[in-house]
Design a protein around this motif. Structure first.
Motif, short mmCIF file in Angstrom:
data_model
loop_
_atom_site.label_atom_id
_atom_site.label_comp_id
_atom_site.label_asym_id
_atom_site.label_seq_id
_atom_site.Cartn_x
_atom_site.Cartn_y
_atom_site.Cartn_z
N VAL A 135 15.79 2.95 1.23
CA VAL A 135 16.77 3.59 2.12
C VAL A 135 16.47 3.14 3.55
O VAL A 135 15.37 3.37 4.06
CB VAL A 135 16.68 5.13 2.03
N LEU A 136 17.43 2.48 4.16
CA LEU A 136 17.30 2.08 5.56
C LEU A 136 18.39 2.80 6.34
O LEU A 136 19.58 2.47 6.23
CB LEU A 136 17.42 0.57 5.72
N ARG A 137 17.99 3.81 7.11
CA ARG A 137 18.95 4.66 7.80
C ARG A 137 18.92 4.39 9.31
O ARG A 137 18.14 3.58 9.80
CB ARG A 137 18.62 6.13 7.52
N PHE A 138 19.79 5.08 10.02
CA PHE A 138 19.96 4.91 11.46
C PHE A 138 20.35 3.46 11.80
O PHE A 138 19.92 2.89 12.78
CB PHE A 138 18.70 5.33 12.22
N GLN A 139 21.20 2.89 10.91
CA GLN A 139 21.75 1.55 11.13
C GLN A 139 23.27 1.59 11.26
O GLN A 139 23.92 0.56 11.18
CB GLN A 139 21.35 0.63 9.97
N GLY A 140 23.84 2.79 11.42
CA GLY A 140 25.29 2.92 11.50
C GLY A 140 25.84 2.57 12.87
O GLY A 140 25.09 2.29 13.82
N PRO A 141 27.15 2.57 13.01
CA PRO A 141 27.76 2.15 14.27
C PRO A 141 27.34 2.99 15.47
O PRO A 141 27.12 2.46 16.55
CB PRO A 141 29.27 2.26 14.00
N ALA A 142 27.21 4.31 15.29
CA ALA A 142 26.83 5.15 16.42
C ALA A 142 25.35 5.05 16.74
O ALA A 142 24.94 5.32 17.87
CB ALA A 142 27.19 6.61 16.13
N ALA A 143 24.53 4.66 15.77
CA ALA A 143 23.09 4.57 15.99
C ALA A 143 22.72 3.32 16.77
O ALA A 143 22.08 3.38 17.82
CB ALA A 143 22.35 4.58 14.64
N ASN A 144 23.13 2.17 16.26
CA ASN A 144 22.74 0.91 16.90
C ASN A 144 23.75 -0.20 16.69
O ASN A 144 23.40 -1.38 16.71
CB ASN A 144 21.35 0.46 16.40
#
Length: 602
Positions: free
Chosen positions: A472-481
């Motif tokens: 699981v690799l999270r905090f890779q969404g548009p709002a994150a980065n």
């Protein structure tokens, strides 16, 4: 027509009726205004100041088309390097048809291949909407009767099309450049990458392999987002028919580029038929684009781009639409990473023309659509050729299909095109199975949770990714980065899989057309930075991913999850790269299932 294709088209039209009406009203106002009638003599003098005398005469006399050229040329991108001389060539061609032209704008174009694994990748997806805005700046001078759009790669073509649709009263033709010749094969290149990740080859050997694969001007030869863009433009009737994969330096390519100028002039109000882009890009055209991408195993990035493009044209196209179409559209092509062939081999085997012809015969494409060529989509099932230096089209010759590249609709590679919609307590995601062996389509295994790509790579290097697992690799969404692509994970996961482990990837980031042989749930929505359940996962949580059943689920009780604190989004410590300039985009960007756009629309 296939009833499901017809049904999805009607549903898009019905749910979009109000939005589309407002869009067409704006287009009609622009049509009635024509060229900006507020221009005075000083305004027009500025327009003509740098023009040659013959062009000035055409512009002053009126009654002839004045054309904008919008280009993404730079000589760092191999795919865009051939565009360098296109403006001069197009101006000469337009002049032969009595039209004048100006280079109205250059739009930014970055390369995801260069920025992979670097902070610069955080700007990649945002560049699409910025390209749309830059396109609008070029056209906002209000002096043009139509536009030629020069672009090829990942975010560039969708960005150009979104920008063009905001000037939908203008006719448009999209002008590609074609792929580089085949070098080191894509499977060989991927094998070297996996061996490097395993520590079996040196960095020098890796670089030599990459240089052998990417070796001259032209599009990369695998079927990623750049080449999926070209399929999209063909299926939507926005190219000169058959121009997607013709080599950049060929005489045929030169003739096709000239033909783009002729068609554009013909489609202006001064030509033989007036075809504003807004009239051309309707629900049928959008569905045609989706079907062709699905049948060819196109890039997962288009699950972001197609909803954003549709919105710019006044439509709402959803992941559910794509998933339903995918269930009835067969997979008819295998081009790397879905197979061993590259786009040059695909083109030689019949390519776009064969594929679109087969889909038309199957009733999976709308034939009765407007195209820049003007006669319906069947024109795009013909191949262009030169006959005594004159551009012509012909039916494809009868041939035995190379069955490792193309299959008929009666004997497809798969009855389901391969794009799946997953849903569960973890949210919604897209997953592409066209390159994944069926034995890997389901997994139930413990999670290994990471907040950045570098940490996952370090864990692999330290031998810490043991046993069956869901990475699981999270905090890779548009709002994150900004939703970067995460290609560096594929070689390590492929190695684990080859060693007998069952593995999968879940991320709110992207992988694009190169998602490859590992089961990967992408674009998870809601993303971790917006409170999605990804932010409450812990190492060891039992996660289930099932492509066949469409499942994305963590087997932890709601009560237990509610007791957990949400993991804080990691601090973005990247310096430079202009990331700070895009803080507003991260703040306002919409969710992935609505196109991950920061453009706020009425």
């Amino acid at each position: 027509m296939h009833p499901i294709v017809e049904q999805i088209t009607q549903q898009i039209e019905e749910r979009s009726r109000s939005r589309r009406t407002v869009y067409l009203q704006r287009v009609q106002i622009a049509l009635e205004q024509g060229r900006n009638n507020a221009h005075g003599c000083s305004n027009l003098a500025h327009v003509m100041a740098a023009q040659p005398t013959d062009q000035r005469l055409i512009m002053r006399q009126g009654g002839a088309a004045h054309v904008a050229i919008i280009s993404s040329y730079n000589d760092m991108l191999s795919a865009h390097a051939p565009l360098k001389n296109y403006p001069d060539q197009l101006k000469q061609a337009l002049y032969r048809y009595g039209a004048s032209a100006q280079f109205a704008a250059g739009v930014p174009a970055m390369c995801d291949g260069v920025t992979q694994g670097t902070p610069g990748m955080q700007l990649s997806l945002f560049s699409r909407d910025l390209i749309a805005q830059a396109t609008a700046i070029g056209l906002t001078h209000g002096v043009f009767d139509g536009a030629l759009y020069l672009g090829v790669c990942d975010k560039i073509v969708p960005g150009l099309l979104i920008g063009a649709l905001h000037f939908g009263h203008l006719p448009a033709v999209f002008v590609p450049a074609g792929p580089m010749s085949s070098g080191l094969s894509n499977p060989e290149k991927a094998a070297v990458r996996e061996r490097y990740a395993a520590g079996e080859v040196s960095r020098i050997e890796l670089l030599e392999a990459e240089l052998a694969a990417y070796h001259e001007p032209g599009t990369c030869t695998f079927y990623g987002t750049a080449n999926s863009n070209q399929m999209l433009m063909e299926a939507m009737g926005l190219h000169v028919p058959g121009s997607a994969f013709v080599p950049p330096t060929s005489a045929l390519r030169h003739a096709l580029t000239d033909e783009a100028a002729r068609l554009l002039v013909n489609n202006t109000e001064h030509g033989g038929r007036h075809l504003p882009l807004a009239m051309q890009v309707d629900a049928k055209a959008l569905v045609n684009g989706a079907v062709a991408l699905l049948a060819s195993g196109g890039s997962t990035n288009h699950s972001l781009h197609l909803p954003a493009i549709a919105k710019a044209a006044g439509y709402e196209l959803t992941w559910d639409d794509l998933a339903t179409l995918s269930s009835v559209v067969p997979l008819l092509a295998q081009v790397y990473p879905n197979g061993s062939a590259d786009v040059n081999q695909f083109h030689a085997a019949g390519g776009v023309a064969w594929l679109l012809g087969e889909l038309l015969d199957a009733g999976l494409l709308h034939e009765d659509v407007y195209t820049v060529a003007g006669k319906g989509l069947r024109d795009y099932s013909l191949e262009p050729y030169l006959q005594e230096q004159k551009l012509s089209w012909r039916a494809l010759a009868e041939q035995v299909l190379p069955e490792h590249i193309l299959r008929s609709r009666q004997a497809p590679f798969a009855a389901h095109s391969g794009l799946h919609l997953l849903a569960g307590n973890l949210g919604r995601a897209v997953l592409k199975t066209s390159a994944v062996a069926e034995k890997f389509w389901q997994i139930k295994a413990p999670a290994r949770v990471f907040d950045c790509e570098a940490d996952a790579l370090a864990a692999y290097s330290a031998g810490q990714l043991q046993g069956d697992l869901v990475l699981v690799l999270r905090f890779q969404g548009p709002a994150a980065n900004g939703m970067p692509e995460l290609h560096k994970l594929i070689p390590i996961l492929a190695n684990l899989q080859a060693n007998g482990q069952k593995v999968a990837l879940i991320t709110d980031g992207r992988l694009s057309g190169a998602s490859g042989k590992v089961l990967a749930a992408l674009h998870v929505t809601p993303e971790a930075a917006k409170g999605g359940l990804l932010c409450r996962l812990q190492d060891g949580d039992l996660i289930e991913v099932d492509a066949t059943l469409g499942v994305l689920h963590v087997h932890v009780s709601e009560a237990q999850l509610a007791l957990r604190s949400a993991a804080p989004a990691p601090t973005n410590n990247a310096q430079g790269y202009g990331l700070q300039l895009f803080a507003a985009q991260r703040r306002w960007v919409g969710p992935a299932d609505q196109g991950a756009s920061f453009l706020l629309e009425d």
